[in-house]
Design an enzyme around this catalytic site. Structure first.
Site, PDB file in Angstrom:
ATOM      1  N   SER A 424       0.842  -1.197   0.000  1.00  0.00           N
ATOM      2  CA  SER A 424       0.000   0.000   0.000  1.00  0.00           C
ATOM      3  C   SER A 424       0.880   1.251   0.000  1.00  0.00           C
ATOM      4  CB  SER A 424      -0.872  -0.031   1.260  1.00  0.00           C
ATOM      5  OG  SER A 424      -1.977   0.824   1.121  1.00  0.00           O
ATOM      6  N   PRO A 425       0.419   2.337  -0.620  1.00  0.00           N
ATOM      7  CA  PRO A 425       1.258   3.549  -0.630  1.00  0.00           C
ATOM      8  C   PRO A 425       1.499   4.050   0.785  1.00  0.00           C
ATOM      9  CG  PRO A 425      -0.981   4.034  -1.382  1.00  0.00           C
ATOM     10  CD  PRO A 425      -0.856   2.544  -1.287  1.00  0.00           C
ATOM     11  N   GLN A 502       1.216   6.696  -6.838  1.00  0.00           N
ATOM     12  CA  GLN A 502      -0.009   7.360  -6.392  1.00  0.00           C
ATOM     13  C   GLN A 502       0.217   8.863  -6.520  1.00  0.00           C
ATOM     14  OE1 GLN A 502      -1.004   7.775  -2.178  1.00  0.00           O
ATOM     15  NE2 GLN A 502      -2.965   6.775  -2.603  1.00  0.00           N
ATOM     16  N   TYR A 585      -7.259  15.094   1.662  1.00  0.00           N
ATOM     17  CA  TYR A 585      -6.383  15.890   0.811  1.00  0.00           C
ATOM     18  C   TYR A 585      -7.238  16.649  -0.219  1.00  0.00           C
ATOM     19  CZ  TYR A 585      -2.715  13.281   3.159  1.00  0.00           C
ATOM     20  OH  TYR A 585      -1.897  12.753   4.121  1.00  0.00           O
ATOM     21  N   ARG A 633      -8.181   6.097  -5.101  1.00  0.00           N
ATOM     22  CA  ARG A 633      -8.342   5.807  -3.671  1.00  0.00           C
ATOM     23  C   ARG A 633      -9.368   6.764  -3.081  1.00  0.00           C
ATOM     24  NH1 ARG A 633      -4.324   4.180   1.327  1.00  0.00           N
ATOM     25  NH2 ARG A 633      -4.522   2.172   0.311  1.00  0.00           N
ATOM     26  N   ARG A 727       1.211  -1.270   6.913  1.00  0.00           N
ATOM     27  CA  ARG A 727       2.146  -1.355   8.043  1.00  0.00           C
ATOM     28  C   ARG A 727       2.917  -2.669   8.131  1.00  0.00           C
ATOM     29  NH1 ARG A 727      -2.185   0.533  12.175  1.00  0.00           N
ATOM     30  NH2 ARG A 727      -3.342  -0.642  10.631  1.00  0.00           N
TER      31      ARG A 727
HETATM   32  C1  LIG Z   1       3.615   5.502   7.352  1.00  0.00           C
HETATM   33  C2  LIG Z   1       2.361   5.499   6.541  1.00  0.00           C
HETATM   34  C3  LIG Z   1       2.256   6.336   5.447  1.00  0.00           C
HETATM   35  C4  LIG Z   1       1.110   6.333   4.656  1.00  0.00           C
HETATM   36  N1  LIG Z   1       1.045   7.082   3.516  1.00  0.00           N
HETATM   37  C5  LIG Z   1       0.026   6.961   2.656  1.00  0.00           C
HETATM   38  C6  LIG Z   1       0.039   7.557   1.379  1.00  0.00           C
HETATM   39  O1  LIG Z   1       1.014   8.170   0.973  1.00  0.00           O
HETATM   40  N2  LIG Z   1      -1.051   7.438   0.596  1.00  0.00           N
HETATM   41  C7  LIG Z   1      -2.156   6.724   1.004  1.00  0.00           C
HETATM   42  O2  LIG Z   1      -3.143   6.640   0.259  1.00  0.00           O
HETATM   43  N3  LIG Z   1      -2.163   6.102   2.179  1.00  0.00           N
HETATM   44  C8  LIG Z   1      -1.108   6.178   3.007  1.00  0.00           C
HETATM   45  N4  LIG Z   1      -1.103   5.483   4.191  1.00  0.00           N
HETATM   46  C9  LIG Z   1      -2.238   4.599   4.495  1.00  0.00           C
HETATM   47  C10 LIG Z   1      -1.920   3.174   4.052  1.00  0.00           C
HETATM   48  O3  LIG Z   1      -1.748   3.067   2.666  1.00  0.00           O
HETATM   49  C11 LIG Z   1      -3.035   2.210   4.484  1.00  0.00           C
HETATM   50  O4  LIG Z   1      -4.224   2.594   3.849  1.00  0.00           O
HETATM   51  C12 LIG Z   1      -3.244   2.193   5.990  1.00  0.00           C
HETATM   52  O5  LIG Z   1      -2.003   2.191   6.690  1.00  0.00           O
HETATM   53  C13 LIG Z   1      -4.041   0.968   6.430  1.00  0.00           C
HETATM   54  O6  LIG Z   1      -3.408  -0.220   6.052  1.00  0.00           O
HETATM   55  P1  LIG Z   1      -2.598  -1.165   7.123  1.00  0.00           P
HETATM   56  O7  LIG Z   1      -3.581  -1.497   8.206  1.00  0.00           O
HETATM   57  O8  LIG Z   1      -2.182  -2.369   6.323  1.00  0.00           O
HETATM   58  O9  LIG Z   1      -1.446  -0.360   7.649  1.00  0.00           O
HETATM   59  C14 LIG Z   1       0.031   5.486   4.999  1.00  0.00           C
HETATM   60  C15 LIG Z   1       0.149   4.677   6.113  1.00  0.00           C
HETATM   61  C16 LIG Z   1       1.298   4.650   6.872  1.00  0.00           C
HETATM   62  C17 LIG Z   1       1.381   3.707   8.036  1.00  0.00           C
END
Ligand SMILES: Cc1cc2nc3c(=O)[nH]c(=O)nc-3n(C[C@H](O)[C@H](O)[C@H](O)COP(=O)(O)O)c2cc1C
Ligand SMILES: Cc1cc2nc3c(=O)[nH]c(=O)nc-3n(C[C@H](O)[C@H](O)[C@H](O)COP(=O)(O)OP(=O)(O)OC[C@H]3O[C@@H](n4cnc5c(N)ncnc54)[C@H](O)[C@@H]3O)c2cc1C
Length: 781
Positions: A424-425, A502, A585, A633, A727
């Protein structure tokens, strides 16, 4: 002690007999308004665990029940002219009448007084009792009397159902789905004695009304169901045993929970038990199991703490504390299953092919996972996996076992991902002047080697003032394009992963710190700030920087910036592009009513709020090569009253689908600092599920998906097409390879440089699994 049970259902009778057995000196009376053999309802369902529990607490009752039980292992689905069956589910059923008669006889044998045909008005009718059990069922008069103390929460659900019976016999727990001109009906069918079967028919309120069933009497309702399910009934009749009921025979399920379970009425302690304090939808088993387990727990507490009047307060406190947790767990699973049946028609029955529909039905409560299904019926699951893999385009020789759904390929436009996992981004805040560097090469490169099908680079900004922080990457100049190109080329050369970018504009959440700097994430930079843009002049944080509401000129400039980045992304060789319309955003700030207060053409209704994001999308789609995928997204839920809801998310997805989006990446929240999300395992997957199956567009599920078992269950059930993992990939770049080893899926290719680690990891996990594997109780689906 002097104990009175108001209501002689399973809860009151079983508690009465258990306490009498604990000490025959207890004076126990069960007061019941009906006659001894005058009971309604057909069969009830138990789990093996409840039976084990009963065997421990009163072996003679358990033995009698055991004899009268009907056991069945299979679940059968009749759907769209097909019959599908899977085994290993292990249910037992017994007639409610038979069960009550066994409990009544055992009560009499032990000396519990049974007082039938006595309507109890109030708990105060028993002034000399020490303990009063309010086991008076779902409409509990005692609970209602003390409602301000017990604080019941009663939710009436929209579906209508009718309890019927038949003499047609079945050798599996059977579900039949039939579609009429107005919608879907489903029958839940299980045999419970030598010649009788429970036959519950259920449908949404709107369908029920459209057929005029709200005006139908019992005979007309039965005739309707007999005609609708004629093919299944094979000439057998449906029967009722509830002719005494007034009003419609079609009920709405009521989910009951109570904050407080007991009360001292000035003379006696009154405690709720069974349906009086909690209900669980029939989609998951029966309230009888809960009622019996309540009785056992309360007895256990008396046994452990002392069965004298002085100990009652402490006993009741422990009873509530312990039972509440177990009951909630079961009620949550029952809620999921109930919602599945409430939405099954248009969301699943109309959309999914029979094989996947069966899988979705079996996993409806979300406590049965893919690997759990393998334990229940390996052959069925492997057959399903083969069906799924072939649909995904794999051609497998008969002797080759199909991969689990997570490891099947997925094609969008000209791009085929080797599996269903995305990195994921994730913003890394590690650029200077928007230039990705060594860190990004290592970070993205390591994850590309780690087994995921698609690595999505973090939110990358179309201009310097579009960044969240000064460390965010950009794609507004050629130097940035070339830096990205290098990373993309390395990923393509060194791995078989695809790589996506993204693109997003920070809007009102820009000009802030990296999480580790100054006052932390989302807070304005202490110095060097830049002006912010948004749909409206609404700051993200109270007291935070106020953005400027975009003018039409701003909108055109930003749209053109997105187009420039898109062209650079194509030049850099990215395989896939994602447009960030989530998390508060810039584009998200237009979509949510919490942040869009505009009175021009770009504010107001959802359709108007979507105009600018769709305008940007259209320009990006035009600039992005036609053969490459473009996903969007969204925040499918703002988690704030008045904000975006999952209903809106379906509309948003439909709009992007019409504009040419390939997939919707279903995230949520971060739009308002007032959000109150409900976190939990796979907590955003229901949004991906709804969008996929209601808007008819492929989805990416994301959020607390942390095991292969989650991914397999989501993909197999058709709740999403891809899973994005964030994560877990921070800790483990090789998350996909690790998860494959954990579930014993060994045909997955590893980078050849790492092969020496593959076998070792697989062996260690296999050993761990062997040590853990002990015969386990299987919950009913
Ligand atoms: C450090 C960090 C940076 C993130 N940056 C972005 C991002 O640049 N763009 C985005 O759409 N989501 C971002 N997210 C959200 C993640 O892509 C994801 O949707 C969210 O962490 C839930 O997934 P998980 O439970 O597997 O961590 C970020 C999450 C984390 C932890
Ligand atoms: C009519 C009926 C049919 C059902 N059929 C099925 C079925 O076929 N399959 C299934 O899985 N589940 C069925 N259920 C649900 C399931 O049986 C319940 O979850 C389970 O019975 C809960 O047990 P309980 O002892 O808490 O409540 P109940 O079984 O509802 O027992 C409560 C008892 O209290 C009595 N009562 C209530 N108020 C008073 C009063 N003021 N004075 C005296 N007596 C009173 C009622 O007559 C009833 O016998 C049925 C429930 C009911 C009420």
């Amino acid at each position: 002690m002097k104990i009175v049970c108001i209501g002689g259902g399973p809860a009151g009778l079983y508690f009465g007999l258990l306490m009498k057995q604990l000490d025959p000196r207890h004076d126990i009376t069960v007061v019941e308004r009906n006659k001894p053999y005058d009971t309604f309802g057909w069969g009830v369902v138990f789990s093996d665990a409840t039976m084990d529990n009963m065997r421990q607490w009163d072996p003679p009752t358990a033995a009698e029940i055991q004899q009268a039980f009907n056991h069945w292992d299979d679940i059968e689905l009749k759907f769209k002219g097909r019959t599908l069956r899977s085994g290993g589910h292990g249910f037992v059923g017994i007639g409610r009448k038979k069960l009550l008669n066994i409990l009544q006889a055992r009560c009499e044998q032990l000396g519990v007084k049974l007082q039938f045909e006595t309507e109890v008005d109030a708990d105060t009718d028993f002034p000399d009792a020490d303990l009063i059990i309010a086991s008076d069922g779902i409409n509990s008069r005692i609970r209602n009397k003390y409602a301000p103390i017990f604080k019941p929460d009663i939710v009436t659900r929209p579906n209508r159902y009718i309890w019927l019976g038949t003499h047609r016999l079945y050798d599996a727990f059977t579900f039949v789905f039939e579609k009429t001109e107005h919608g879907w009906f489903q029958a839940h069918i299980y045999k419970f004695d030598a010649d009788t079967t429970t036959y519950i028919v259920e449908t949404p309120e709107s369908v029920w009304k459209a057929h005029g069933l709200d005006k139908a009497g019992m005979d007309e309702s039965i005739a309707f169901c007999e005609k609708l399910f004629a093919a299944d009934l094979q000439g057998h009749k449906l029967m009722t045993n509830a002719r005494h009921l007034r009003g419609s025979a079609w009920l709405n399920f009521q989910r009951v929970t109570c904050e407080q379970w007991s009360h001292f009425n000035g003379r006696a302690h009154v405690v709720l038990m069974g349906d009086a304090v909690h209900t669980a939808h029939f989609a998951i088993g029966s309230g009888t199991k809960l009622a019996i387990e309540d009785a056992i727990e309360l007895t256990r507490q008396f046994k452990e703490l002392g069965d004298t009047p002085e100990r009652i307060p402490e006993v009741l406190q422990r009873y509530q504390a312990l039972r509440r947790v177990d009951v909630l767990r079961l009620q949550n699973a029952a809620w999921n299953a109930m919602e599945w049946f409430e939405n099954v028609g248009e969301r699943y029955a109309d959309q999914l092919p029979p094989e996947q529909f069966m899988y979705s039905m079996l996993t409806r409560s979300q406590r049965i996972s893919h690997e759990n299904l393998r334990l229940r019926d390996k052959a069925w699951l492997e057959g399903f996996e083969r069906w799924f893999a072939e649909r995904a385009g794999l051609q497998l020789p008969a002797h080759v076992q199909a991969p689990p759904p997570m490891f099947t390929p997925y094609t969008v436009r000209s791009v085929t991902l080797k599996n269903r996992v995305l990195v994921s981004p994730m913003a890394q805040y590690s650029c200077v002047d928007g230039l990705p560097g060594d860190f990004h090469l290592i970070h993205l490169g390591a994850r590309a080697l780690g087994g995921a099908g698609l690595v999505v680079a973090e939110m990358t900004c179309p201009s310097a003032d579009a960044r969240i922080t000064p460390g965010c990457p950009g794609l507004w100049n050629e130097a940035q394009r070339d830096a990205w190109k290098h990373i993309v080329e390395v990923v393509h050369r060194q791995s078989d992963a695809k790589i996506a970018l993204q693109i997003g504009h920070a809007g009102p959440k820009g000009s802030t710190n990296a999480p580790w700097d100054a006052s932390g994430a989302d807070h304005p930079l202490p110095a060097g700030n830049w002006p912010l843009l948004a749909a409206s002049a609404v700051p993200y944080l109270d007291g935070g920087a106020v953005p400027r509401a975009m003018t039409r000129a701003d909108m055109q400039r930003v749209r053109d910036d997105f187009v420039r980045s898109t062209r650079y992304a194509a030049d850099a060789g990215f395989d896939w592009l994602e447009l960030h319309c989530a998390h508060g955003y810039l584009l998200s700030s237009f979509i949510s009513p919490l942040t869009n207060r505009r009175s021009d053409d770009y504010g107001g209704s959802l359709a108007h709020r979507l105009r600018y994001p769709l305008e940007v999308f259209a320009a990006v789609r035009e600039a992005w090569p036609q053969h490459l995928p473009l996903s969007v997204r969204i925040s499918a839920h703002d988690w704030v009253d008045g904000g975006i809801t999952p209903d809106d998310a379906v509309q948003i997805a439909r709009a992007f689908k019409s504009a040419g989006a390939d997939m919707i990446d279903c995230s949520s929240g971060q739009v308002s600092a007032l959000q109150k999300p409900t976190y939990g395992r796979m907590y955003q997957t229901p949004f991906a599920d709804r969008v996929r199956n209601e808007a008819g567009i492929a989805t990416i599920a994301v959020g607390a998906i942390s095991e292969a078992d989650h991914v397999n269950s989501i993909i197999a059930a058709g709740r999403a097409d891809l899973c994005a993992i964030a994560r877990p990939h921070l800790a483990n770049p090789a998350w996909t390879l690790t998860e494959a080893a954990k579930i014993g899926y060994t045909p997955i290719p590893w980078p050849r440089q790492y092969l020496a680690g593959k076998n070792q990891m697989e062996t260690l996990f296999a050993r761990e699994k062997a040590q853990q594997s002990q015969p386990q109780y299987k919950e009913p689906a």
